[in-house]
Design a protein around this motif. Structure first.
Motif, PDB file in Angstrom:
ATOM      1  N   PRO A 140       0.828  -1.205   0.000  1.00 36.12           N
ATOM      2  CA  PRO A 140       0.000   0.000   0.000  1.00 36.12           C
ATOM      3  C   PRO A 140       0.860   1.252   0.000  1.00 36.12           C
ATOM      4  CG  PRO A 140      -0.022  -1.083   2.133  1.00 36.12           C
ATOM      5  CD  PRO A 140       0.755  -1.958   1.216  1.00 36.12           C
ATOM      6  N   GLU A 141       0.261   2.335  -0.467  1.00 37.46           N
ATOM      7  CA  GLU A 141       1.021   3.580  -0.593  1.00 37.46           C
ATOM      8  C   GLU A 141       1.497   4.121   0.743  1.00 37.46           C
ATOM      9  OE1 GLU A 141       1.167   6.321  -3.809  1.00 37.46           O
ATOM     10  OE2 GLU A 141       2.345   4.535  -3.401  1.00 37.46           O
ATOM     11  N   GLN A 142       0.566   4.243   1.671  1.00 35.93           N
ATOM     12  CA  GLN A 142       0.883   4.960   2.905  1.00 35.93           C
ATOM     13  C   GLN A 142       0.696   4.051   4.114  1.00 35.93           C
ATOM     14  OE1 GLN A 142       2.004   8.026   2.897  1.00 35.93           O
ATOM     15  NE2 GLN A 142       1.540   8.618   0.789  1.00 35.93           N
ATOM     16  N   VAL A 143       1.755   3.857   4.853  1.00 37.05           N
ATOM     17  CA  VAL A 143       1.685   3.060   6.079  1.00 37.05           C
ATOM     18  C   VAL A 143       1.996   3.981   7.256  1.00 37.05           C
ATOM     19  CG1 VAL A 143       2.720   1.153   7.396  1.00 37.05           C
ATOM     20  CG2 VAL A 143       2.392   0.937   4.913  1.00 37.05           C
ATOM     21  N   ILE A 144       1.114   3.978   8.245  1.00 34.67           N
ATOM     22  CA  ILE A 144       1.402   4.757   9.455  1.00 34.67           C
ATOM     23  C   ILE A 144       1.753   3.774  10.567  1.00 34.67           C
ATOM     24  CG2 ILE A 144       0.515   6.389  11.157  1.00 34.67           C
ATOM     25  CD1 ILE A 144      -1.345   7.463   9.055  1.00 34.67           C
ATOM     26  N   VAL A 145       2.877   4.011  11.183  1.00 33.22           N
ATOM     27  CA  VAL A 145       3.298   3.183  12.317  1.00 33.22           C
ATOM     28  C   VAL A 145       3.094   4.005  13.581  1.00 33.22           C
ATOM     29  CG1 VAL A 145       5.245   2.009  13.424  1.00 33.22           C
ATOM     30  CG2 VAL A 145       4.997   1.930  10.928  1.00 33.22           C
ATOM     31  N   LEU A 146       2.337   3.451  14.501  1.00 33.74           N
ATOM     32  CA  LEU A 146       2.091   4.144  15.770  1.00 33.74           C
ATOM     33  C   LEU A 146       3.086   3.635  16.785  1.00 33.74           C
ATOM     34  CD1 LEU A 146      -1.666   4.335  16.819  1.00 33.74           C
ATOM     35  CD2 LEU A 146      -0.108   6.131  16.098  1.00 33.74           C
TER      36      LEU A 146
ATOM     37  N   ALA B 282       4.609  13.915  19.281  1.00 25.49           N
ATOM     38  CA  ALA B 282       3.312  14.209  18.654  1.00 25.49           C
ATOM     39  C   ALA B 282       2.222  14.437  19.700  1.00 25.49           C
ATOM     40  CB  ALA B 282       2.920  13.072  17.726  1.00 25.49           C
ATOM     41  N   GLY B 283       2.499  14.082  20.948  1.00 25.45           N
ATOM     42  CA  GLY B 283       1.485  14.259  22.000  1.00 25.45           C
ATOM     43  C   GLY B 283       0.389  13.207  21.895  1.00 25.45           C
ATOM     44  N   ALA B 284      -0.707  13.494  22.591  1.00 22.80           N
ATOM     45  CA  ALA B 284      -1.791  12.504  22.670  1.00 22.80           C
ATOM     46  C   ALA B 284      -2.317  12.153  21.278  1.00 22.80           C
ATOM     47  CB  ALA B 284      -2.911  13.050  23.536  1.00 22.80           C
ATOM     48  N   ILE B 285      -2.632  10.878  21.102  1.00 21.00           N
ATOM     49  CA  ILE B 285      -3.065  10.385  19.788  1.00 21.00           C
ATOM     50  C   ILE B 285      -4.491   9.856  19.872  1.00 21.00           C
ATOM     51  CG2 ILE B 285      -2.699   8.476  18.151  1.00 21.00           C
ATOM     52  CD1 ILE B 285       0.325   8.901  18.604  1.00 21.00           C
ATOM     53  N   THR B 286      -5.309  10.207  18.899  1.00 22.57           N
ATOM     54  CA  THR B 286      -6.646   9.597  18.792  1.00 22.57           C
ATOM     55  C   THR B 286      -6.810   9.053  17.371  1.00 22.57           C
ATOM     56  OG1 THR B 286      -7.533  11.788  18.308  1.00 22.57           O
ATOM     57  CG2 THR B 286      -7.849  10.983  20.551  1.00 22.57           C
ATOM     58  N   LEU B 287      -7.721   8.111  17.246  1.00 19.28           N
ATOM     59  CA  LEU B 287      -7.924   7.444  15.956  1.00 19.28           C
ATOM     60  C   LEU B 287      -9.381   7.608  15.532  1.00 19.28           C
ATOM     61  CD1 LEU B 287      -5.982   4.157  16.827  1.00 19.28           C
ATOM     62  CD2 LEU B 287      -5.126   6.109  15.531  1.00 19.28           C
ATOM     63  N   PRO B 288      -9.723   8.771  14.984  1.00 23.37           N
ATOM     64  CA  PRO B 288     -11.106   8.959  14.569  1.00 23.37           C
ATOM     65  C   PRO B 288     -11.370   8.256  13.242  1.00 23.37           C
ATOM     66  CG  PRO B 288      -9.835  10.930  14.097  1.00 23.37           C
ATOM     67  CD  PRO B 288      -8.880   9.943  14.709  1.00 23.37           C
ATOM     68  N   GLY B 289     -12.614   8.012  12.965  1.00 21.43           N
ATOM     69  CA  GLY B 289     -13.005   7.551  11.624  1.00 21.43           C
ATOM     70  C   GLY B 289     -12.561   6.151  11.272  1.00 21.43           C
TER      71      GLY B 289
ATOM     72  N   VAL C 280      -4.906   9.307  11.873  1.00 26.42           N
ATOM     73  CA  VAL C 280      -4.253   9.417  13.178  1.00 26.42           C
ATOM     74  C   VAL C 280      -4.187  10.907  13.521  1.00 26.42           C
ATOM     75  CG1 VAL C 280      -2.069   9.101  14.418  1.00 26.42           C
ATOM     76  CG2 VAL C 280      -2.888   7.319  12.858  1.00 26.42           C
ATOM     77  N   LYS C 281      -4.878  11.259  14.588  1.00 30.22           N
ATOM     78  CA  LYS C 281      -4.938  12.670  14.983  1.00 30.22           C
ATOM     79  C   LYS C 281      -4.020  12.843  16.187  1.00 30.22           C
ATOM     80  CE  LYS C 281      -8.613  15.999  15.418  1.00 30.22           C
ATOM     81  NZ  LYS C 281     -10.027  16.198  15.580  1.00 30.22           N
ATOM     82  N   THR C 282      -3.152  13.850  16.124  1.00 27.22           N
ATOM     83  CA  THR C 282      -2.238  14.051  17.251  1.00 27.22           C
ATOM     84  C   THR C 282      -2.460  15.434  17.856  1.00 27.22           C
ATOM     85  OG1 THR C 282      -0.411  15.141  16.102  1.00 27.22           O
ATOM     86  CG2 THR C 282      -0.511  12.748  15.927  1.00 27.22           C
ATOM     87  N   ALA C 283      -2.137  15.570  19.138  1.00 27.78           N
ATOM     88  CA  ALA C 283      -2.333  16.857  19.819  1.00 27.78           C
ATOM     89  C   ALA C 283      -1.334  17.904  19.345  1.00 27.78           C
ATOM     90  CB  ALA C 283      -2.211  16.658  21.330  1.00 27.78           C
ATOM     91  N   GLU C 284      -0.116  17.472  18.961  1.00 26.89           N
ATOM     92  CA  GLU C 284       0.958  18.439  18.698  1.00 26.89           C
ATOM     93  C   GLU C 284       1.464  18.470  17.261  1.00 26.89           C
ATOM     94  OE1 GLU C 284       1.781  20.425  21.091  1.00 26.89           O
ATOM     95  OE2 GLU C 284       0.765  19.369  22.726  1.00 26.89           O
ATOM     96  N   ALA C 285       1.121  17.468  16.471  1.00 27.68           N
ATOM     97  CA  ALA C 285       1.781  17.365  15.159  1.00 27.68           C
ATOM     98  C   ALA C 285       0.804  17.236  13.998  1.00 27.68           C
ATOM     99  CB  ALA C 285       2.753  16.183  15.171  1.00 27.68           C
ATOM    100  N   GLY C 286      -0.459  17.498  14.249  1.00 24.53           N
ATOM    101  CA  GLY C 286      -1.424  17.441  13.151  1.00 24.53           C
ATOM    102  C   GLY C 286      -2.022  16.060  12.955  1.00 24.53           C
ATOM    103  N   THR C 287      -2.633  15.889  11.778  1.00 18.80           N
ATOM    104  CA  THR C 287      -3.359  14.644  11.487  1.00 18.80           C
ATOM    105  C   THR C 287      -2.692  13.939  10.303  1.00 18.80           C
ATOM    106  OG1 THR C 287      -5.404  15.582  12.306  1.00 18.80           O
ATOM    107  CG2 THR C 287      -5.635  13.764  10.783  1.00 18.80           C
ATOM    108  N   PHE C 288      -2.632  12.627  10.384  1.00 18.96           N
ATOM    109  CA  PHE C 288      -2.005  11.828   9.333  1.00 18.96           C
ATOM    110  C   PHE C 288      -3.017  10.816   8.813  1.00 18.96           C
ATOM    111  CE2 PHE C 288       1.052  13.302  12.354  1.00 18.96           C
ATOM    112  CZ  PHE C 288       2.069  13.819  11.580  1.00 18.96           C
TER     113      PHE C 288
END
Ligand code: GLY
Length: 380
Positions: free
Chosen positions: A2-8, A176-183, A192-200
């Protein structure tokens, strides 16, 4: 791929998975709430000791650990050559010591099955033991010698992996601070939504959040039975040549590092997410040392610290896709063996990302194995 892989998670497991996925052509972003390697990875003694850590039987976990040890030298050479950094692999071998008759039987049982399995291991006693490891006290009557166990300097390995990932074009987002996983509900694709570094956003998510992985259970609607077990650890100022091997006992272990310290670990405390050291935890290690290693008599640690091991109910990691979500892969819960298990975990995760069948059986590590159902999907 896949094109984009996010590693938490930017510990050693997350960085290893990111590196391997990038090598196989993925665009990878690692999102870490704090600094890279700041939790269990940076606190580890760095032991690559599958034979000592698996004394009971050649079960699937032992096979996973042994497979990872086989991968290590080549994997490390590759990371070191790409990063230009040295993770200080030391092929010292290990000694698991016996001080009493009652210590011997488990060592003999372990020796029997490990030798039958074809491993190099031998029971060393008396003058042969003194010759092999002169630092041991005469109170040590015998030891099981595993010449193929080794160790790395975990903080340097994290730095090398970080540098190698950068070289491979992996985006590394720390603090990145606190992380939430909406949607995540009902659709593929991850955010991946972060408190300090935006959304990925990405096509695939690999969750390597160690002891914090359980925090995502609600977002996934799936239990992630991982909890933190604190390991308190300390280091003495002892030249590496003075203790030649890794030494394991029923109470503690000692590992001589190139920087002139002898690392001694580790407690196993249930303390939630508290990473402070306690006098009791460190004193137990300090008091026990001289019984085996007389050179520690009167020495105080020059440094002490603690890390949180991610423990599962059976002590085995959770590696595989979430049930019904092949786009979300869990790689967490490596408990006492995260440093050792990095190369094999990264290979399995990259195989799952690319739709390739992993080399060994991985059903025993399925994230839903505690659910007690036959609904294990996507892994065999
Ligand atoms: N791998 C050793 C420990 O977790 O203390």
């Amino acid at each position: 791929m896949p094109e984009q892989v996010i590693v938490l998670g930017g510990g050693i497991i997350g960085l290893s998975c990111a590196f391997e996925a990038a090598q196989r052509g993925a665009h990878v972003t690692v999102v870490e709430p704090h600094e890279f390697g700041g939790q269990a990875s940076g606190a580890a003694a760095g032991m690559l000791a599958p034979y000592t850590e698996n004394p009971e039987q050649p079960d699937p976990f032992f096979h996973l650990c042994a497979a990872s040890l086989r991968l290590y030298p080549e994997w490390l050479r590759h990371i070191e050559s790409i990063s230009g950094l040295n993770a200080e692999l030391m092929n010292t071998g290990s000694l698991t010591v016996a001080m009493h008759e009652s210590d011997l039987l488990p060592l003999q049982t372990r020796l029997a099955w490990q030798q039958a399995y074809g491993l190099r291991a031998e029971l060393v006693e008396g003058s042969s033991l003194r010759l092999l490891e002169p630092s041991l006290s005469p109170a040590v009557t015998a030891a099981l010698f595993c010449p193929d166990e080794s160790h790395v300097y975990a903080p340097h390995l994290v730095q090398a992996l970080e540098a190698a990932c950068r070289r491979m074009g992996v985006k590394l987002i720390s603090h990145a601070g606190a992380i939430t996983l909406p949607g995540l509900n009902g659709q593929y694709g991850v955010q991946v939504k972060t408190a300090e570094a935006g959304t990925f956003t990405g096509d695939r998510l690999v969750v390597c959040a160690g002891a914090w992985a359980c925090k995502y259970a609600e977002a996934f609607g799936f239990p992630i039975p991982i909890h933190p077990i604190r390991g308190q650890i300390c280091a003495f100022d002892v030249p590496v040549r003075d203790v030649r091997h890794m030494v394991f006992s029923s109470q503690a272990y000692w590992v001589g590092k190139n920087n002139g310290t002898l690392v001694c670990g580790a407690s196993e405390d249930v303390a939630g997410y508290d990473t402070s050291v306690t006098e009791r935890g460190i004193e137990r290690l300090v008091r026990f040392g001289p019984r085996l290693l007389p050179l520690l008599e009167g020495l105080r640690p020059i440094h002490s610290w603690a890390g949180l091991r991610p423990a599962t109910r059976d002590g085995w990691p959770l590696i595989g896709p979430l049930p019904g979500r092949p786009d979300i892969i869990l790689a967490a819960g490596h408990y006492r063996n995260g440093i050792l298990l990095s190369p094999v975990t990264a290979a399995i995760v990259a195989d799952l990302l690319t739709g390739r069948k992993p080399d060994g059986p991985i059903a025993a590590f399925a994230p839903d194995r505690f659910a007690g159902t036959a609904a294990r999907r996507g892994v065999s």
